[in-house]
Motif scaffolding. Structure first.
Motif, PDB file in Angstrom:
ATOM      1  N   MET B   1       0.155  -4.122   1.937  1.00 30.48           N
ATOM      2  CA  MET B   1       0.446  -5.380   2.037  1.00 30.48           C
ATOM      3  C   MET B   1      -0.426  -6.169   1.102  1.00 30.48           C
ATOM      4  N   GLN B   2       0.104  -7.092   0.414  1.00 30.57           N
ATOM      5  CA  GLN B   2      -0.637  -8.149  -0.363  1.00 30.57           C
ATOM      6  C   GLN B   2      -0.442  -9.357   0.136  1.00 30.57           C
ATOM      7  N   ILE B   3      -1.717 -10.164   0.292  1.00 27.04           N
ATOM      8  CA  ILE B   3      -1.497 -11.585   1.010  1.00 27.04           C
ATOM      9  C   ILE B   3      -2.221 -12.388  -0.289  1.00 27.04           C
ATOM     10  N   ASN B   4      -1.496 -13.275  -0.586  1.00 26.85           N
ATOM     11  CA  ASN B   4      -2.027 -14.149  -1.667  1.00 26.85           C
ATOM     12  C   ASN B   4      -2.281 -15.592  -1.014  1.00 26.85           C
ATOM     13  N   LYS B   5      -3.354 -16.187  -1.509  1.00 24.61           N
ATOM     14  CA  LYS B   5      -3.677 -17.558  -0.995  1.00 24.61           C
ATOM     15  C   LYS B   5      -4.041 -18.353  -2.279  1.00 24.61           C
ATOM     16  N   ASN B   6      -3.674 -19.607  -2.584  1.00 23.91           N
ATOM     17  CA  ASN B   6      -4.267 -20.406  -3.541  1.00 23.91           C
ATOM     18  C   ASN B   6      -4.921 -21.669  -3.040  1.00 23.91           C
ATOM     19  N   SER B   7      -5.708 -21.949  -4.093  1.00 26.64           N
ATOM     20  CA  SER B   7      -6.294 -23.273  -4.007  1.00 26.64           C
ATOM     21  C   SER B   7      -5.619 -24.725  -3.541  1.00 26.64           C
ATOM     22  N   GLU B   8      -4.280 -24.595  -3.646  1.00 26.56           N
ATOM     23  CA  GLU B   8      -3.581 -25.729  -3.246  1.00 26.56           C
ATOM     24  C   GLU B   8      -2.939 -25.654  -1.911  1.00 26.56           C
ATOM     25  N   GLY B   9      -3.373 -24.349  -1.156  1.00 24.14           N
ATOM     26  CA  GLY B   9      -2.910 -24.388   0.166  1.00 24.14           C
ATOM     27  C   GLY B   9      -1.512 -23.551   0.195  1.00 24.14           C
ATOM     28  N   GLY B  10      -1.027 -22.926  -1.142  1.00 21.92           N
ATOM     29  CA  GLY B  10       0.087 -22.199  -0.970  1.00 21.92           C
ATOM     30  C   GLY B  10      -0.385 -20.591  -0.877  1.00 21.92           C
ATOM     31  N   GLY B  11       0.833 -19.899  -0.655  1.00 22.14           N
ATOM     32  CA  GLY B  11       0.425 -18.536  -0.489  1.00 22.14           C
ATOM     33  C   GLY B  11       1.760 -17.504  -0.318  1.00 22.14           C
ATOM     34  N   PHE B  12       1.713 -16.344  -0.237  1.00 22.74           N
ATOM     35  CA  PHE B  12       2.684 -15.656   0.203  1.00 22.74           C
ATOM     36  C   PHE B  12       2.017 -14.203   0.517  1.00 22.74           C
ATOM     37  N   TYR B  13       3.030 -13.345   1.185  1.00 20.49           N
ATOM     38  CA  TYR B  13       2.708 -12.082   1.193  1.00 20.49           C
ATOM     39  C   TYR B  13       3.848 -11.067   0.932  1.00 20.49           C
ATOM     40  N   LYS B  14       3.590  -9.861   0.542  1.00 25.31           N
ATOM     41  CA  LYS B  14       4.569  -9.181   0.350  1.00 25.31           C
ATOM     42  C   LYS B  14       4.265  -7.448   0.651  1.00 25.31           C
ATOM     43  N   ALA B  15       4.969  -6.619   0.827  1.00 25.47           N
ATOM     44  CA  ALA B  15       4.727  -5.162   1.007  1.00 25.47           C
ATOM     45  C   ALA B  15       4.501  -4.509  -0.286  1.00 25.47           C
ATOM     46  N   MET B  16       3.788  -3.589  -0.496  1.00 23.62           N
ATOM     47  CA  MET B  16       3.678  -2.966  -1.693  1.00 23.62           C
ATOM     48  C   MET B  16       3.446  -1.440  -1.408  1.00 23.62           C
ATOM     49  N   MET B  17       4.301  -0.836  -2.410  1.00 28.52           N
ATOM     50  CA  MET B  17       4.210   0.667  -2.270  1.00 28.52           C
ATOM     51  C   MET B  17       3.125   1.090  -2.798  1.00 28.52           C
ATOM     52  N   LEU B  18       2.817   2.493  -2.234  1.00 33.32           N
ATOM     53  CA  LEU B  18       1.491   2.910  -2.537  1.00 33.32           C
ATOM     54  C   LEU B  18       1.617   4.392  -3.063  1.00 33.32           C
ATOM     55  N   PRO B  19       0.772   4.776  -3.871  1.00 37.98           N
ATOM     56  CA  PRO B  19       0.723   6.274  -4.464  1.00 37.98           C
ATOM     57  C   PRO B  19       1.070   7.196  -3.282  1.00 37.98           C
ATOM     58  N   THR B  20       1.870   8.137  -3.402  1.00 35.50           N
ATOM     59  CA  THR B  20       1.838   9.342  -2.591  1.00 35.50           C
ATOM     60  C   THR B  20       1.399  10.394  -2.955  1.00 35.50           C
ATOM     61  N   PRO B  21       1.026  11.363  -2.089  1.00 34.87           N
ATOM     62  CA  PRO B  21       0.393  12.779  -2.680  1.00 34.87           C
ATOM     63  C   PRO B  21       1.852  13.768  -2.729  1.00 34.87           C
ATOM     64  N   ALA B  22       1.597  14.324  -3.764  1.00 34.63           N
ATOM     65  CA  ALA B  22       2.593  15.147  -4.352  1.00 34.63           C
ATOM     66  C   ALA B  22       2.175  16.587  -4.699  1.00 34.63           C
ATOM     67  N   HIS B  23       1.490  17.048  -5.467  1.00 33.82           N
ATOM     68  CA  HIS B  23       0.931  18.186  -5.830  1.00 33.82           C
ATOM     69  C   HIS B  23      -0.545  18.636  -5.226  1.00 33.82           C
ATOM     70  N   PHE B  24      -0.443  19.738  -4.896  1.00 30.24           N
ATOM     71  CA  PHE B  24      -1.742  20.346  -4.372  1.00 30.24           C
ATOM     72  C   PHE B  24      -2.039  21.481  -4.853  1.00 30.24           C
ATOM     73  N   VAL B  25      -3.263  21.768  -5.454  1.00 35.68           N
ATOM     74  CA  VAL B  25      -3.773  22.929  -5.733  1.00 35.68           C
ATOM     75  C   VAL B  25      -4.900  23.377  -5.048  1.00 35.68           C
ATOM     76  N   GLN B  26      -4.966  24.527  -4.271  1.00 33.66           N
ATOM     77  CA  GLN B  26      -6.242  24.548  -3.524  1.00 33.66           C
ATOM     78  C   GLN B  26      -6.715  26.110  -3.919  1.00 33.66           C
ATOM     79  N   LEU B  27      -7.943  26.156  -3.878  1.00 39.87           N
ATOM     80  CA  LEU B  27      -8.643  27.457  -3.969  1.00 39.87           C
ATOM     81  C   LEU B  27      -9.664  27.806  -2.707  1.00 39.87           C
ATOM     82  N   ASN B  28      -9.511  28.984  -2.295  1.00 40.25           N
ATOM     83  CA  ASN B  28     -10.299  29.141  -0.881  1.00 40.25           C
ATOM     84  C   ASN B  28     -10.986  30.277  -0.991  1.00 40.25           C
ATOM     85  N   ILE B  29     -12.072  30.485  -0.264  1.00 43.19           N
ATOM     86  CA  ILE B  29     -12.945  31.967  -0.177  1.00 43.19           C
ATOM     87  C   ILE B  29     -13.322  31.732   1.299  1.00 43.19           C
ATOM     88  N   GLY B  30     -13.456  33.026   1.638  1.00 42.22           N
ATOM     89  CA  GLY B  30     -13.689  33.116   3.174  1.00 42.22           C
ATOM     90  C   GLY B  30     -13.741  34.630   3.475  1.00 42.22           C
TER      91      GLY B  30
END
Lengths: 238, 59
Positions: B1-30
């Protein structure tokens, strides 16, 4: 004389007979005790054999490390690869000599490259004739939890086992973005304050494949080394 | 969520897509534990063939 003899004989019998009865009872008791102990031992052995035959269980506890690559295509923010660490616990059942089915949990925490993310936030709000500053931010770390099911194929070596497996995990992961960016126009007093706050939560599935090398240290203890690749299929909520 | 406010009293807000997890590489020892690995020879409730089969499965 005959009467006296009879009385003496009766007295003798009265003394001996109870003693004989006591001896027999004691022996019988001892025999019964031994029989009972024997029966208990047989039951115990039977139970342990039952467990051994019916529960070919495999436990695995592993310390995990790895990295995650993020999909940045749909987002103006750029989160690059992040390095993480965590732990994994597995419980498996040998269904046949070469086949094992199981389930487990995996929890990982990834450290995001915060400088790269901060740079992309600044780039997002930069405009011509404006001076832009990221005034405050919170370091981002990415946490992921899995509940997974797996099936594996065991290939036996003289001192080790090579296991190839496929997993299907139900995942839940997320991170929190919290940025405040201030922009001021160079030739006037006009300014803008942009606040970015989002709790990203991703639920989904992750199919993965991997291989596990288990070196036998003792008949029931193995040292394991595992490599795994997974592709996460997620949905995003804002 | 982006909320914008400016010095003249205006502003807006908008939803924003975020990066999603895609590839995972994993090394285990146990560690791997197999406590019910084999049936011991002294514990012969089952016939020899069953014991052999179970041990083969648990190998």
């Amino acid at each position: 004389m005959k009467g006296t003899f009879c009385i003496l004989l009766l007295l003798l019998l009265a003394i001996i007979a109870p003693a004989q009865r006591r001896t027999v009872t004691s022996e019988e008791r001892e025999q019964k005790k031994q029989q009972h102990q024997e029966a208990q031992r047989r039951d115990s052995t039977r139970r342990s054999q039952y467990l051994r035959v019916r529960l070919p269980v495999v436990f695995k506890f592993q310390v995990a490390s790895g990295f995650a690559l993020m999909n940045n295509n749909q987002s103006p923010l750029k989160v690059h690869s992040s390095v993480g660490s965590g732990a994994e616990l597995q419980l498996g059942f040998k269904m046949a000599k070469h086949i094992c089915l199981g389930a487990g949990i995996n929890i990982m925490n990834y450290f995001v490259d915060n400088l790269a993310l901060q740079r992309s936030v600044k780039t997002l709000f930069e405009q011509a004739d404006y001076t832009t500053t990221v005034t405050s931010y919170k370091n981002v770390s990415f946490t992921r939890g899995n509940l997974f099911f797996y099936s594996s194929y065991w290939s036996y070596r003289p001192k080790s086992v090579l296991e190839c497996y496929a997993k299907l995990a139900m995942t839940h992961s997320g991170y929190t973005i919290d940025y405040l960016v201030f922009s001021r126009k160079n030739d006037s007093h006009y300014s803008e304050l942009n606040s970015l706050h989002s709790q990203a939560a991703f639920s989904g599935m992750m199919p993965s494949v991997g291989a596990n090398y288990a070196l036998r240290l003792a008949p029931i203890i193995y040292l394991t080394l595992t490599g795994e690749y997974g592709y996460s299929i997620t949905t995003q909520k804002h | 969520m982006q909320i914008n406010k400016n010095s003249e009293g205006g502003g807006f807000y908008k939803a924003m897509m975020l990066p999603t997890p895609a590839h995972f590489v994993q090394l285990n020892i146990g560690m791997m534990l197999r406590p019910f690995n084999t049936i011991r020879p002294g514990e012969m409730k089952y016939d020899a063939e069953t014991v052999k089969r179970a041990n083969e499965k648990n190998k």
